[in-house]
Design a protein around this motif. Structure first.
Motif, PDB file in Angstrom:
ATOM      1  N   GLY A  87      -6.961  -2.712   1.457  1.00  0.00           N
ATOM      2  CA  GLY A  87      -6.049  -2.297   0.406  1.00  0.00           C
ATOM      3  C   GLY A  87      -5.136  -1.136   0.757  1.00  0.00           C
ATOM      4  N   VAL A  88      -5.285  -0.553   1.955  1.00  0.00           N
ATOM      5  CA  VAL A  88      -4.458   0.602   2.341  1.00  0.00           C
ATOM      6  C   VAL A  88      -3.131   0.108   2.923  1.00  0.00           C
ATOM      7  CG1 VAL A  88      -4.310   2.678   3.752  1.00  0.00           C
ATOM      8  CG2 VAL A  88      -6.505   1.988   2.778  1.00  0.00           C
ATOM      9  N   GLN A  89      -2.018   0.563   2.336  1.00  0.00           N
ATOM     10  CA  GLN A  89      -0.711   0.057   2.728  1.00  0.00           C
ATOM     11  C   GLN A  89       0.049   0.966   3.689  1.00  0.00           C
ATOM     12  OE1 GLN A  89       1.148  -0.520  -1.075  1.00  0.00           O
ATOM     13  NE2 GLN A  89       0.017  -2.393  -1.508  1.00  0.00           N
ATOM     14  N   GLU A  90      -0.074   2.284   3.528  1.00  0.00           N
ATOM     15  CA  GLU A  90       0.755   3.187   4.329  1.00  0.00           C
ATOM     16  C   GLU A  90      -0.034   4.173   5.186  1.00  0.00           C
ATOM     17  OE1 GLU A  90       3.620   5.092   1.850  1.00  0.00           O
ATOM     18  OE2 GLU A  90       4.502   3.205   1.147  1.00  0.00           O
ATOM     19  N   ALA A  91      -1.151   4.714   4.669  1.00  0.00           N
ATOM     20  CA  ALA A  91      -1.835   5.745   5.460  1.00  0.00           C
ATOM     21  C   ALA A  91      -3.263   5.971   4.997  1.00  0.00           C
ATOM     22  CB  ALA A  91      -1.073   7.074   5.381  1.00  0.00           C
ATOM     23  N   TYR A  92      -4.134   6.180   5.982  1.00  0.00           N
ATOM     24  CA  TYR A  92      -5.460   6.753   5.758  1.00  0.00           C
ATOM     25  C   TYR A  92      -5.362   8.257   6.010  1.00  0.00           C
ATOM     26  CZ  TYR A  92      -7.666   2.078   6.440  1.00  0.00           C
ATOM     27  OH  TYR A  92      -8.048   0.768   6.364  1.00  0.00           O
ATOM     28  N   ILE A  93      -6.130   9.036   5.243  1.00  0.00           N
ATOM     29  CA  ILE A  93      -6.297  10.461   5.528  1.00  0.00           C
ATOM     30  C   ILE A  93      -7.796  10.740   5.488  1.00  0.00           C
ATOM     31  CG2 ILE A  93      -5.809  12.831   4.839  1.00  0.00           C
ATOM     32  CD1 ILE A  93      -3.308  11.801   3.416  1.00  0.00           C
TER      33      ILE A  93
ATOM     34  N   CYS B 158      -4.682  -0.411  11.191  1.00  0.00           N
ATOM     35  CA  CYS B 158      -3.342   0.089  10.922  1.00  0.00           C
ATOM     36  C   CYS B 158      -2.961  -0.391   9.531  1.00  0.00           C
ATOM     37  CB  CYS B 158      -2.363  -0.448  11.962  1.00  0.00           C
ATOM     38  SG  CYS B 158      -0.654   0.069  11.678  1.00  0.00           S
ATOM     39  N   PRO B 159      -2.572   0.489   8.615  1.00  0.00           N
ATOM     40  CA  PRO B 159      -2.229   0.069   7.254  1.00  0.00           C
ATOM     41  C   PRO B 159      -1.198  -1.058   7.230  1.00  0.00           C
ATOM     42  CG  PRO B 159      -2.419   2.444   7.336  1.00  0.00           C
ATOM     43  CD  PRO B 159      -2.510   1.959   8.756  1.00  0.00           C
ATOM     44  N   SER B 160      -1.307  -1.891   6.226  1.00  0.00           N
ATOM     45  CA  SER B 160      -0.593  -3.166   6.210  1.00  0.00           C
ATOM     46  C   SER B 160       0.920  -3.062   6.103  1.00  0.00           C
ATOM     47  CB  SER B 160      -1.116  -4.034   5.065  1.00  0.00           C
ATOM     48  OG  SER B 160      -0.877  -3.412   3.809  1.00  0.00           O
ATOM     49  N   HIS B 161       1.435  -1.936   5.598  1.00  0.00           N
ATOM     50  CA  HIS B 161       2.877  -1.839   5.389  1.00  0.00           C
ATOM     51  C   HIS B 161       3.576  -0.894   6.373  1.00  0.00           C
ATOM     52  CE1 HIS B 161       1.873  -4.121   1.962  1.00  0.00           C
ATOM     53  NE2 HIS B 161       2.857  -3.733   1.159  1.00  0.00           N
TER      54      HIS B 161
ATOM     55  N   SER C  47      -1.701  -7.224   8.647  1.00  0.00           N
ATOM     56  CA  SER C  47      -0.568  -6.523   8.068  1.00  0.00           C
ATOM     57  C   SER C  47       0.682  -7.383   8.036  1.00  0.00           C
ATOM     58  CB  SER C  47      -0.279  -5.264   8.904  1.00  0.00           C
ATOM     59  OG  SER C  47       0.118  -5.618  10.219  1.00  0.00           O
ATOM     60  N   ASN C  48       1.736  -6.787   7.473  1.00  0.00           N
ATOM     61  CA  ASN C  48       3.056  -7.404   7.552  1.00  0.00           C
ATOM     62  C   ASN C  48       3.481  -7.494   9.011  1.00  0.00           C
ATOM     63  OD1 ASN C  48       3.291  -7.546   4.752  1.00  0.00           O
ATOM     64  ND2 ASN C  48       4.326  -5.571   4.606  1.00  0.00           N
ATOM     65  N   PRO C  49       4.335  -8.470   9.340  1.00  0.00           N
ATOM     66  CA  PRO C  49       4.841  -8.536  10.718  1.00  0.00           C
ATOM     67  C   PRO C  49       5.580  -7.257  11.098  1.00  0.00           C
ATOM     68  CG  PRO C  49       5.337 -10.557   9.527  1.00  0.00           C
ATOM     69  CD  PRO C  49       4.837  -9.580   8.506  1.00  0.00           C
ATOM     70  N   ILE C  50       5.525  -6.921  12.374  1.00  0.00           N
ATOM     71  CA  ILE C  50       6.180  -5.737  12.926  1.00  0.00           C
ATOM     72  C   ILE C  50       7.171  -6.219  13.983  1.00  0.00           C
ATOM     73  CG2 ILE C  50       5.800  -3.585  14.201  1.00  0.00           C
ATOM     74  CD1 ILE C  50       2.884  -3.688  13.105  1.00  0.00           C
TER      75      ILE C  50
END
Length: 218
Positions: A89-95, A121-124, A144-147
């Motif tokens: 469920g993490v899209q941008e960052a873990y801290i 690596c977060p999905s977004h 994740s989303n394609p990169i």
């Protein structure tokens, strides 16, 4: 949240408590032990969209999420007792707290404490910048989303099966592999059918023997 509610709070069980800012979409979880599955049963949500947060903060004492936690968040911030688990469920960052012995974060990605193993690596993340000390790209590291282009750092030696799982959008991800890779497993993901283009030196036999003429059944 109900339309007129700005803040709310309560208990998920006898040991886990929550407070929510419904305006800024933040959720604070405190207490001890594991956060139970399906916690929205204890929170007055009205739709699936209401389970999406901008920031979830987990206090010291909380050890993790049970399967079926079911929330998404742009940022997940956790205390010293949280296990280094992958949470889709993490899209941008873990801290992660610097005092957490189980994991560490760099540029939003989740690693083992010594940064040798990339866990997720977060999905977004559009352009992930990986830690220079990473050696292992773990199972489910990229779900994740394609990169456009993913460059694995020089020094990566191992790529586990299911390491690359990019959402099917029709976009191709170019994964550039260094010559330092000596072990790679791609039995279940990768190749043309998964919209991944691997770029590597043909002199790297460990990689070439796995990827050459690869077509994935998924």
């Amino acid at each position: 949240c109900l339309d007129q509610v700005k803040t709310a709070g309560g208990q998920m069980n006898q040991q886990v408590f929550w407070e929510m800012d419904c305006v800024n979409r933040t959720l604070d979880v405190t207490g001890t032990g594991e956060v139970p599955a399906a916690p929205w049963k204890a929170i007055p949500f009205t739709s699936d969209e209401a389970r999406a947060f901008s920031h979830i903060t987990v206090s010291d004492g909380i050890t993790g999420f049970a399967k079926g936690f079911g929330y998404s968040t742009q940022v997940l911030e956790v205390g010293k007792d949280f296990q280094a688990e992958v949470y889709d469920g993490v899209q941008e960052a873990y801290i992660f707290s610097p005092e957490n012995p189980h994991g560490a974060t760099y540029e939003g990605c989740l690693y083992s404490k010594d940064f040798s193993r990339l866990l997720n690596c977060p999905s977004h993340q559009d352009n992930p910048n990986l830690h220079p000390d990473v050696k292992i790209i773990a199972k489910y590291a990229f779900h994740s989303n394609p990169i456009d282009q993913l460059i694995l750092p020089w020094g990566v030696t191992t790529i586990e099966d299911w390491a690359f799982q990019f959402f099917a959008t029709g976009k191709i991800t170019n994964v550039i592999l260094p010559d330092t890779v000596t072990s790679m497993q791609q039995d279940n993901t990768g190749g043309k059918d998964c919209r991944i283009l691997f770029t590597y030196s043909r002199s790297n036999k460990a990689v070439d023997s796995v990827i050459a003429n690869l077509r994935d059944e998924h």
